[in-house]
Scaffold this active site. Structure first.
Site, PDB file in Angstrom:
ATOM      1  N   GLY A  87       7.428  10.402  -6.898  1.00 38.72           N
ATOM      2  CA  GLY A  87       6.893   9.030  -6.937  1.00 38.72           C
ATOM      3  C   GLY A  87       7.366   8.237  -8.132  1.00 38.72           C
TER       4      GLY A  87
ATOM      5  N   GLU B 148       0.464  -5.001 -17.434  1.00 36.57           N
ATOM      6  CA  GLU B 148       0.738  -3.890 -18.365  1.00 36.57           C
ATOM      7  C   GLU B 148       1.660  -2.847 -17.722  1.00 36.57           C
ATOM      8  OE1 GLU B 148      -0.462  -3.400 -21.795  1.00 36.57           O
ATOM      9  OE2 GLU B 148       1.270  -2.128 -21.458  1.00 36.57           O
TER      10      GLU B 148
ATOM     11  N   THR C  41       4.167  -4.470  -4.501  1.00 35.72           N
ATOM     12  CA  THR C  41       5.228  -4.333  -3.494  1.00 35.72           C
ATOM     13  C   THR C  41       6.519  -3.946  -4.218  1.00 35.72           C
ATOM     14  OG1 THR C  41       5.878  -6.662  -3.605  1.00 35.72           O
ATOM     15  CG2 THR C  41       4.119  -6.113  -2.070  1.00 35.72           C
TER      16      THR C  41
ATOM     17  N   LYS D 265       7.929  -5.464 -11.612  1.00 34.04           N
ATOM     18  CA  LYS D 265       8.675  -6.008 -12.757  1.00 34.04           C
ATOM     19  C   LYS D 265       9.332  -7.344 -12.452  1.00 34.04           C
ATOM     20  CE  LYS D 265       9.320  -1.858 -12.199  1.00 34.04           C
ATOM     21  NZ  LYS D 265       9.855  -0.529 -11.891  1.00 34.04           N
TER      22      LYS D 265
ATOM     23  N   GLY E  72       4.961   7.254 -12.352  1.00 38.78           N
ATOM     24  CA  GLY E  72       3.984   8.147 -11.708  1.00 38.78           C
ATOM     25  C   GLY E  72       2.925   7.296 -11.019  1.00 38.78           C
TER      26      GLY E  72
ATOM     27  N   LYS F 221      12.960  -4.423 -17.821  1.00 37.32           N
ATOM     28  CA  LYS F 221      11.959  -4.068 -18.850  1.00 37.32           C
ATOM     29  C   LYS F 221      12.375  -4.583 -20.225  1.00 37.32           C
ATOM     30  CE  LYS F 221      10.321  -0.143 -16.167  1.00 37.32           C
ATOM     31  NZ  LYS F 221      10.616   1.246 -15.758  1.00 37.32           N
TER      32      LYS F 221
ATOM     33  N   ASP G   7      16.630  -1.441 -13.548  1.00 34.81           N
ATOM     34  CA  ASP G   7      15.191  -1.385 -13.826  1.00 34.81           C
ATOM     35  C   ASP G   7      14.942  -1.529 -15.337  1.00 34.81           C
ATOM     36  OD1 ASP G   7      12.341  -0.457 -12.924  1.00 34.81           O
ATOM     37  OD2 ASP G   7      12.866   0.911 -14.548  1.00 34.81           O
TER      38      ASP G   7
ATOM     39  N   PHE H 151       0.865  -1.189   0.000  1.00 32.65           N
ATOM     40  CA  PHE H 151       0.000   0.000   0.000  1.00 32.65           C
ATOM     41  C   PHE H 151       0.894   1.229   0.000  1.00 32.65           C
ATOM     42  CE2 PHE H 151      -3.452   2.762   1.883  1.00 32.65           C
ATOM     43  CZ  PHE H 151      -4.332   2.597   0.817  1.00 32.65           C
TER      44      PHE H 151
ATOM     45  N   GLU I  31      12.328   3.955  -7.754  1.00 35.04           N
ATOM     46  CA  GLU I  31      12.177   2.725  -6.988  1.00 35.04           C
ATOM     47  C   GLU I  31      12.506   3.008  -5.528  1.00 35.04           C
ATOM     48  OE1 GLU I  31      11.111  -0.336  -8.487  1.00 35.04           O
ATOM     49  OE2 GLU I  31      10.683   1.247  -9.909  1.00 35.04           O
TER      50      GLU I  31
HETATM   51  N1  NAD Z   1       5.806   4.380  -8.972  1.00 44.02           N
HETATM   52  C1  NAD Z   1       5.897   4.172 -10.282  1.00 44.02           C
HETATM   53  O1  NAD Z   1       5.934   5.102 -11.073  1.00 44.02           O
HETATM   54  C2  NAD Z   1       5.885   2.775 -10.803  1.00 44.02           C
HETATM   55  C3  NAD Z   1       5.689   2.577 -12.190  1.00 44.02           C
HETATM   56  C4  NAD Z   1       5.669   1.271 -12.688  1.00 44.02           C
HETATM   57  C5  NAD Z   1       5.904   0.200 -11.828  1.00 44.02           C
HETATM   58  N2  NAD Z   1       6.118   0.443 -10.504  1.00 44.02           N
HETATM   59  C6  NAD Z   1       6.311  -0.717  -9.614  1.00 44.02           C
HETATM   60  O2  NAD Z   1       5.142  -0.867  -8.817  1.00 44.02           O
HETATM   61  C7  NAD Z   1       5.491  -1.344  -7.510  1.00 44.02           C
HETATM   62  C8  NAD Z   1       4.953  -0.379  -6.468  1.00 44.02           C
HETATM   63  O3  NAD Z   1       5.504   0.897  -6.700  1.00 44.02           O
HETATM   64  P1  NAD Z   1       5.245   2.080  -5.666  1.00 44.02           P
HETATM   65  O4  NAD Z   1       5.707   3.314  -6.337  1.00 44.02           O
HETATM   66  O5  NAD Z   1       3.879   1.989  -5.101  1.00 44.02           O
HETATM   67  O6  NAD Z   1       6.300   1.688  -4.531  1.00 44.02           O
HETATM   68  P2  NAD Z   1       6.328   2.184  -3.021  1.00 44.02           P
HETATM   69  O7  NAD Z   1       7.724   1.980  -2.572  1.00 44.02           O
HETATM   70  O8  NAD Z   1       5.688   3.518  -2.896  1.00 44.02           O
HETATM   71  O9  NAD Z   1       5.342   1.154  -2.292  1.00 44.02           O
HETATM   72  C9  NAD Z   1       5.623  -0.193  -2.120  1.00 44.02           C
HETATM   73  C10 NAD Z   1       4.842  -0.635  -0.895  1.00 44.02           C
HETATM   74  O10 NAD Z   1       4.984  -2.041  -0.785  1.00 44.02           O
HETATM   75  C11 NAD Z   1       5.160  -2.344   0.591  1.00 44.02           C
HETATM   76  N3  NAD Z   1       5.879  -3.622   0.639  1.00 44.02           N
HETATM   77  C12 NAD Z   1       7.155  -3.856   0.286  1.00 44.02           C
HETATM   78  N4  NAD Z   1       7.435  -5.156   0.431  1.00 44.02           N
HETATM   79  C13 NAD Z   1       6.311  -5.749   0.907  1.00 44.02           C
HETATM   80  C14 NAD Z   1       5.966  -7.059   1.267  1.00 44.02           C
HETATM   81  N5  NAD Z   1       6.835  -8.063   1.203  1.00 44.02           N
HETATM   82  N6  NAD Z   1       4.709  -7.294   1.708  1.00 44.02           N
HETATM   83  C15 NAD Z   1       3.800  -6.301   1.810  1.00 44.02           C
HETATM   84  N7  NAD Z   1       4.082  -5.030   1.482  1.00 44.02           N
HETATM   85  C16 NAD Z   1       5.313  -4.770   1.023  1.00 44.02           C
HETATM   86  C17 NAD Z   1       5.925  -1.186   1.191  1.00 44.02           C
HETATM   87  O11 NAD Z   1       5.710  -1.083   2.586  1.00 44.02           O
HETATM   88  C18 NAD Z   1       5.352  -0.005   0.411  1.00 44.02           C
HETATM   89  O12 NAD Z   1       4.264   0.566   1.087  1.00 44.02           O
HETATM   90  C19 NAD Z   1       7.013  -1.494  -7.512  1.00 44.02           C
HETATM   91  O13 NAD Z   1       7.327  -2.827  -7.795  1.00 44.02           O
HETATM   92  C20 NAD Z   1       7.473  -0.582  -8.653  1.00 44.02           C
HETATM   93  O14 NAD Z   1       8.654  -1.043  -9.246  1.00 44.02           O
HETATM   94  C21 NAD Z   1       6.090   1.695  -9.969  1.00 44.02           C
HETATM   95  N1  HSE Z   2      11.183   3.604 -11.173  1.00 40.46           N
HETATM   96  C1  HSE Z   2      10.586   3.315 -12.423  1.00 40.46           C
HETATM   97  C2  HSE Z   2       9.088   3.172 -12.265  1.00 40.46           C
HETATM   98  C3  HSE Z   2       8.429   2.639 -13.494  1.00 40.46           C
HETATM   99  O1  HSE Z   2       8.727   1.279 -13.694  1.00 40.46           O
HETATM  100  C4  HSE Z   2      10.906   4.442 -13.408  1.00 40.46           C
HETATM  101  O2  HSE Z   2      11.386   5.490 -12.969  1.00 40.46           O
HETATM  102  O3  HSE Z   2      10.684   4.255 -14.607  1.00 40.46           O
END
Ligand code: NAD
Ligand code: HSE
Length: 353
Positions: free
Chosen positions: A209, A152, A99, A128, A325, A227, A223, A11, A212
């Site tokens: 946001g 996606e 996560t 990923k 984002g 991809k 990263d 979350f 990583e």
């Molecule tokens: N933020 C982006 O722009 C974006 C874009 C594409 C993909 N992603 C991917 O999506 C995922 C989430 O991104 P985000 O920005 O929300 O990250 P974030 O770091 O804001 O949130 C991740 C959450 O997961 C929780 N967490 C970590 N390990 C855990 C576990 N074992 N069990 C339960 N909770 C756990 C953490 O406490 C944290 O609240 C990541 O894998 C990231 O690579 C993010």
């Molecule tokens: N940290 C990654 C999130 C999207 O996968 C980025 O900046 O592209």
């Protein structure tokens, strides 16, 4: 009208943004998409876990400023994250996995996806790790259990590169691709062009946001390597593993490298690419490249990403859009749920005929 019960694993930025959308957009989705979403469980390493079979109020979840272990205060809550119990026993149709991405072995997210699919629950994920490292196994598990595995958002956030390439470019024969596939590093390079130092630019990307949890993955190219593996395996039918993709990032670029490139009418970009070789093998790479300003990828700025697909029948097709984002990535999760819903509707129509 269909209601999908969903459980959120993690979350942080992305799943919180999905909850925010649910709090305001369910009536619109009900009207335009034919379903609404009901959050029946959440589990987060920092906040704990909570199950509520009738549904949790999305607005309360988003607005309550929970401290560490804060879900323990809620009815049905615990201060500990109990992912396995939540995934296996919560009355959810769909597990939403967001996560941390673990670029080494994809865990524990691979296990999260496995538990969900083995329980016959669909998985949508932006993580990923499981896609780059265990997609074949997880797709087979999904098929065996009548569930779907959708991802996606694992490449280019909500920009529909995977689905678009597979569905609308089917038959065009993708032979290779090159692209800007990391929002953070592209944003950082742009801010350094504007005169900011590297560390401050990374800090900005974290606040927005994009980055990583450990931004080393963004700036060292790890990263993008995931991809490249995902796209090569999906679009070129390869079976690449991350360690087979050569990888260097942007951290070695100094302010003077950036200014020298600008003086030569060019720009540094972190490029991920893959190509099918004459013998049928596929080679992938990640490296910082100096592109002339008239190169199609040179004008892609900020957290925007772009990928040029080299196809046999259409030549080069470039897809561009947000690469990172919170809301943009939450949209990817919604688009995965739309795909699941449409597949259900298609099966129901077939059975009725
Ligand atoms: N933020 C982006 O722009 C974006 C874009 C594409 C993909 N992603 C991917 O999506 C995922 C989430 O991104 P985000 O920005 O929300 O990250 P974030 O770091 O804001 O949130 C991740 C959450 O997961 C929780 N967490 C970590 N390990 C855990 C576990 N074992 N069990 C339960 N909770 C756990 C953490 O406490 C944290 O609240 C990541 O894998 C990231 O690579 C993010
Ligand atoms: N940290 C990654 C999130 C999207 O996968 C980025 O900046 O592209």
């Amino acid at each position: 009208m269909t209601i999908y019960n969903i459980a959120l694993i993690g979350f942080g930025g992305v799943n919180r943004a999905l909850a925010e959308l649910i709090a305001t957009k369910n009536p619109l989705w009900e009207r335009d998409l034919g379903f609404r979403l009901n959050i029946v469980a959440v589990s987060d390493l920092y906040l704990g876990s909570v199950i509520s079979p009738n549904g949790l109020d999305a607005k309360t979840l988003v607005e309550a400023n929970f401290a560490q272990g804060g879900f323990g205060q809620l009815s049905g809550g615990s201060a500990e994250a109990d992912n396995e119990t939540i995934i296996k026993t919560a009355p959810a149709d769909i597990i939403v996995e967001a996560t941390f991405t673990n670029p080494k072995d994809g865990e524990p997210a691979v296990s999260h996806c496995r538990w969900a699919l083995q329980s016959g629950k669909h998985v949508v994920t932006t993580n990923k790790g499981p896609v780059a490292i265990a997609a074949q196994e997880l797709k087979a598990l999904a098929k065996a259990n009548g569930a779907r595995f959708e991802y996606e958002g694992s490449v280019m956030s909500g920009t529909p590169v995977i689905r678009m390439a597979e569905k609308t470019l089917a038959g065009a024969e993708v032979k290779g691709f090159e692209g800007i596939l990391n929002g953070t590093s592209n944003f950082v390079l742009g801010r350094m062009e504007a005169g900011l130092d590297f560390a401050t630019a990374v800090k900005e990307a974290q606040i927005l946001g994009y980055a990583e949890a450990d931004p080393t993955a963004d700036v060292e190219g790890f990263d993008v390597r995931l991809k490249v593996v995902i796209l090569a395996n999906e679009l070129l039918g390869a079976s690449l593993r991350p360690e087979e993709v050569t990888c260097t990032g942007i951290s070695r670029l100094s302010p003077s490298d950036i200014q020298t490139a600008a003086a030569a009418n060019s720009r540094w970009k972190l490029i991920g690419s893959a190509v099918r070789n004459a013998d049928g093998t596929v080679t992938g790479s990640v490296s910082a490249k100096q592109l002339r300003l008239d190169h199609p990828l040179a004008g892609v700025n900020g957290a925007t990403n772009a990928v040029s697909l080299n196809t046999e029948l259409l030549g080069s097709v470039t897809i561009t859009g947000p690469g990172a984002g919170r809301v943009e990535t939450a949209y990817a999760l919604l688009s995965d749920i739309v795909a699941i819903h449409n597949a259900h509707a298609a099966t129901a129509t077939k059975e009725a005929a």
